[in-house]
Write an enzyme that holds these catalytic residues in place. Sequence first.
Site, PDB file in Angstrom:
ATOM      1  N   ASN A   1      35.322  34.450  36.641  1.00  0.00           N
ATOM      2  CA  ASN A   1      35.499  33.110  37.200  1.00  0.00           C
ATOM      3  C   ASN A   1      33.955  32.648  37.473  1.00  0.00           C
ATOM      4  O   ASN A   1      32.929  33.315  37.859  1.00  0.00           O
ATOM      5  CB  ASN A   1      36.060  33.303  38.653  1.00  0.00           C
ATOM      6  CG  ASN A   1      37.551  33.949  38.357  1.00  0.00           C
ATOM      7  OD1 ASN A   1      38.114  33.460  37.466  1.00  0.00           O
ATOM      8  ND2 ASN A   1      37.851  34.737  39.568  1.00  0.00           N
TER       9      ASN A   1
ATOM     10  N   HIS B   1      30.118  38.828  37.361  1.00  0.00           N
ATOM     11  CA  HIS B   1      30.952  39.990  37.212  1.00  0.00           C
ATOM     12  C   HIS B   1      32.273  39.653  36.360  1.00  0.00           C
ATOM     13  O   HIS B   1      32.454  38.491  36.231  1.00  0.00           O
ATOM     14  CB  HIS B   1      31.585  40.420  38.832  1.00  0.00           C
ATOM     15  CG  HIS B   1      32.378  39.298  39.322  1.00  0.00           C
ATOM     16  ND1 HIS B   1      31.235  38.218  40.063  1.00  0.00           N
ATOM     17  CD2 HIS B   1      33.531  39.023  39.775  1.00  0.00           C
ATOM     18  CE1 HIS B   1      32.227  37.327  40.597  1.00  0.00           C
ATOM     19  NE2 HIS B   1      33.473  37.728  40.452  1.00  0.00           N
TER      20      HIS B   1
ATOM     21  N   HIS C   1      36.116  40.855  35.976  1.00  0.00           N
ATOM     22  CA  HIS C   1      37.209  41.484  36.255  1.00  0.00           C
ATOM     23  C   HIS C   1      38.021  42.004  35.060  1.00  0.00           C
ATOM     24  O   HIS C   1      38.112  41.573  34.150  1.00  0.00           O
ATOM     25  CB  HIS C   1      38.329  40.382  36.752  1.00  0.00           C
ATOM     26  CG  HIS C   1      37.890  39.810  38.023  1.00  0.00           C
ATOM     27  ND1 HIS C   1      38.147  39.893  39.566  1.00  0.00           N
ATOM     28  CD2 HIS C   1      36.992  38.571  38.135  1.00  0.00           C
ATOM     29  CE1 HIS C   1      37.626  39.107  40.352  1.00  0.00           C
ATOM     30  NE2 HIS C   1      37.066  38.081  39.525  1.00  0.00           N
TER      31      HIS C   1
END
Length: 112
Positions: A85, A98, A100
């Site tokens: 995101n 990051h 996911h």
Amino acid sequence: MDCLFCKIAAGEIPSTKVYEDERVVVFRDIAPAAPVHLLAIPRQHIESAAVIDEQTAELVGYIFTVIARVARNEGLENGFRIVSNIGKDGGQTVPHLHFHILAGRELAWPAG
Ligand code: 5GP
Ligand code: ZN
């Protein structure tokens, strides 16, 4: 730097790590959105995927090799999803790059 994921990478904030080396840490998301929900991060503070450049491209490629290895170790042979995101509209809440890793059930698509 007051960054949650920098602190998790440094071990200053506890997390359930499933993999770590000198460049990358993979740990379990505190609020899992699927039976398996991992977060793969670089130790280096990079704000999001929107600022990946020639300097960080090799590191990001390396993160994907770690994700593939972790997915094998976690037994995700039915498949999984990698999501990053970015920014407000992308739903990013932690401003440290990051990825996911979501798995363990059939995931709806398109997302959101
Ligand atoms: P984002 O919303 O930025 O894409 O993802 C941030 C993720 O970090 C969320 O899924 C959230 O549940 C997770 N998260 C937030 N704080 C912590 C924490 O202290 N520990 C762990 N393991 N995950 C966290
Ligand atoms: Zn950070």
